[in-house]
Design a protein around this motif. Structure first.
Motif, short mmCIF file in Angstrom:
data_model
loop_
_atom_site.label_atom_id
_atom_site.label_comp_id
_atom_site.label_asym_id
_atom_site.label_seq_id
_atom_site.Cartn_x
_atom_site.Cartn_y
_atom_site.Cartn_z
N ARG A 131 0.71 -1.16 -0.09
CA ARG A 131 0.00 0.03 -0.10
C ARG A 131 0.75 1.30 0.05
O ARG A 131 0.42 2.27 -0.72
CB ARG A 131 -0.84 0.19 1.22
CG ARG A 131 -1.82 1.35 1.26
CD ARG A 131 -3.00 1.38 2.18
NE ARG A 131 -3.63 2.38 2.34
CZ ARG A 131 -4.85 2.64 2.94
NH1 ARG A 131 -5.14 1.63 3.92
NH2 ARG A 131 -5.43 3.79 3.21
N PHE A 132 1.96 1.30 0.68
CA PHE A 132 2.75 2.47 0.85
C PHE A 132 4.03 2.48 0.21
O PHE A 132 4.99 3.39 0.17
CB PHE A 132 2.92 2.77 2.58
CG PHE A 132 1.58 2.80 3.09
CD1 PHE A 132 0.72 3.95 2.88
CD2 PHE A 132 1.30 1.89 4.00
CE1 PHE A 132 -0.46 4.22 3.50
CE2 PHE A 132 0.16 2.15 4.81
CZ PHE A 132 -0.70 3.04 4.52
N SER A 134 7.20 1.95 -2.51
CA SER A 134 7.42 2.38 -4.00
C SER A 134 7.47 0.93 -4.96
O SER A 134 7.51 0.10 -4.59
CB SER A 134 9.20 2.86 -4.20
OG SER A 134 9.88 1.90 -3.92
N GLU A 135 7.62 1.21 -6.20
CA GLU A 135 7.42 0.26 -7.00
C GLU A 135 8.68 -0.71 -7.09
O GLU A 135 8.69 -2.01 -7.17
CB GLU A 135 7.10 0.81 -8.50
CG GLU A 135 7.22 -0.43 -9.66
CD GLU A 135 5.92 -1.31 -9.36
OE1 GLU A 135 5.85 -2.31 -9.93
OE2 GLU A 135 4.76 -0.72 -8.73
N ARG A 213 7.50 7.89 10.19
CA ARG A 213 7.66 7.05 8.84
C ARG A 213 8.01 5.59 9.10
O ARG A 213 8.36 5.07 9.93
CB ARG A 213 8.86 7.99 8.30
CG ARG A 213 8.76 9.29 8.33
CD ARG A 213 7.54 9.80 7.27
NE ARG A 213 7.52 9.15 5.69
CZ ARG A 213 8.11 9.88 4.77
NH1 ARG A 213 8.66 10.91 5.04
NH2 ARG A 213 7.96 9.26 3.68
N PRO A 257 7.39 5.56 0.84
CA PRO A 257 7.26 7.14 0.37
C PRO A 257 5.71 7.54 0.62
O PRO A 257 5.54 8.60 0.75
CB PRO A 257 7.61 6.93 -1.24
CG PRO A 257 7.38 5.40 -1.49
CD PRO A 257 7.66 4.69 -0.43
N ASP A 258 4.73 6.58 0.70
CA ASP A 258 3.31 6.94 0.53
C ASP A 258 2.75 6.88 2.14
O ASP A 258 1.35 6.91 2.44
CB ASP A 258 2.57 6.17 -0.21
CG ASP A 258 2.88 6.60 -1.56
OD1 ASP A 258 3.52 7.61 -1.90
OD2 ASP A 258 2.86 5.73 -2.54
N ALA A 259 3.74 6.78 3.04
CA ALA A 259 3.01 6.76 4.59
C ALA A 259 3.93 7.64 5.27
O ALA A 259 5.02 7.69 5.56
CB ALA A 259 3.40 5.37 5.07
N SER A 260 2.98 8.61 5.98
CA SER A 260 3.61 9.57 6.81
C SER A 260 2.42 9.82 8.09
O SER A 260 1.26 9.94 7.93
CB SER A 260 3.89 10.78 6.36
OG SER A 260 2.83 11.46 5.78
N GLY A 264 -0.40 5.36 8.44
CA GLY A 264 0.25 4.46 7.90
C GLY A 264 -0.01 3.04 8.65
O GLY A 264 -0.60 2.15 8.41
#
Length: 414
Positions: A131-132, A134-135, A213, A257-260, A264
């Motif tokens: 979910r959070f 990077s590729e 993070r 990268p998508d969790a802060s 998260g």
């Protein structure tokens, strides 16, 4: 529609079967009728695997306080598609939420430790990356985790911060492009056998928990260690560890990268709690079935104890709570599949089902009498395991306050 002779007859009445199906003591509400062929196939596959690979050995593993061959078991579970099974892509099965729940129920009917292995792998570590991440993180870790070649763990709880993760002391500071991670996590399932850890830490990027993070940490990184925790009286057939990070240097791309902030880790916990809603009913079912079988065969005063009113009252009450709990789990699963499951509803399920599962185990023990404390029967093992399940991923009190806030609009946490 109008029946012969001019009387009114509803379409429902006309569709009624001429003969009712027989009563099924294992499915008294006919819940299986809500499941499709694929659902039943997944459930039966996991049940068969657990019967072959876990049940013949689990009492010995529990008594010794070990889970031997965990890496081999993880690979077998990966081959079944049980690891990260509700996730899409990257080697994951892409199963429905209900199908994942059915698998959790069957695994915990064998032992809570086995379901915990799967939950932490799929619903916490893999879910966080899926979910959070990077590729690049997804491609590096998820296929090997889905196959069971790499085991993952999830580091949130600390020695002094369980229900209040915003107060965590594990800290990550920047050093050029790198991060330096320092701190300790406690009661971490899979920790000592994990090849990757998802660790949550405070940073300087925000205040009041907003700077938290997530970091994807290969466990062979210098400064990382995971000593195993021993002397447990619950979840004994499970690997539980402490995570120690002593100035662990991580590259910039180790951050999710998508969790802060707490959003998260809390969303990961909600996903894992959903599996517990189902899994706890597996432990309850195993205990209930053991008590029912015992009551049919154990004789006192010249007849089976199942023929006495007080025993039948216990069995009836347990059956009601067991199958109400399964119906609740099924309802939440359908809501998750439809994209409408709220965290408060997961709290509703976790609070009710684990609490009722423990009571079913305790009542089952009374039917078995002194035999109920023996590892020849699963009841006491399930009861002690559920004491941990009751606490982890949100205590009773925390879920009561989640629901209390939702009901009243008033925050009683602080």
């Amino acid at each position: 529609m109008r029946a012969a002779g001019g009387t009114l007859m509803s379409s429902t009445e006309s569709a009624k079967p001429s003969k009712l199906p027989p009563f099924d003591a294992s499915d008294p509400l006919g819940i299986d009728d809500l499941l499709g062929p694929d659902d039943l196939a997944i459930r039966d596959t996991v049940r068969t695997w657990a019967a072959d690979r876990v049940l013949p050995h689990i009492a010995e593993w529990y008594e010794k306080g070990e889970l031997p061959g965990i890496r081999g078991l993880a690979r077998e579970l990966g081959a079944l598609g049980a690891l990260g099974m509700s996730l899409d892509g990257y080697g994951c099965a892409g199963a429905s939420a209900v199908q994942y729940g059915l698998a959790c129920l069957e695994l915990e009917a064998a032992d809570s430790g086995i379901r915990s292995l799967v939950s932490v792998q799929g619903s916490l570590a893999m879910y966080a990356i899926h979910r959070f991440g990077s590729e690049e993180q997804k491609l590096r870790w998820l296929p090997a985790m889905a196959s069971g070649e790499i085991i993952g763990c999830f580091g949130l709880t600390e020695p002094d911060h369980g229900s209040d993760p915003a107060g965590m002391r594990t800290y990550a500071k920047r050093d050029g492009e790198d991060w330096i991670l320092t701190g300790r996590k406690m009661w971490i399932t899979n920790g000592s056998v994990a090849g990757v850890a998802v660790v949550w830490a405070q940073t300087d990027e925000g205040a009041d928990g907003r700077g938290i993070r997530g970091f994807v940490v290969p466990t062979d990184t210098p400064g990382f260690s995971a000593p195993e925790i021993h002397h447990k009286w619950s979840l004994r057939a499970s690997v539980t560890s402490e995570l120690v990070m002593d100035e662990v240097r991580l590259p910039a791309d180790a951050v999710l990268p998508d969790a802060s902030g707490l959003r998260g880790p809390l969303s990961c916990l909600s996903h894992a709690r959903y599996g517990i809603v189902w899994g706890s009913m597996g432990a309850a079912r195993a205990s209930f079935e053991s008590a029912l079988d015992y009551a049919r065969g154990r004789e006192q005063f010249g007849r089976p104890i199942g023929g006495f009113q007080l025993t039948q009252a216990k069995l009836a009450d347990m059956a009601v709570e067991l199958h109400k709990g399964i119906l609740l789990a099924h309802h939440l699963g359908r809501r998750m599949d439809a994209g409408g499951l709220r965290p408060e509803q997961v709290s509703f399920g976790k609070l009710n089902n684990v609490r009722e599962a423990i009571e079913i185990c305790r009542t089952s023990r009374t039917i078995l009498g002194a035999n109920g404390i023996s590892l020849e029967y699963p009841v006491m093992r399930h009861a002690t395991n559920l004491e941990s399940v009751l606490t982890y991923e949100g205590t009773v009190e925390m879920h009561q306050l989640v629901l209390g806030k939702a009901l009243t609009g008033l925050d009683a946490f602080r």
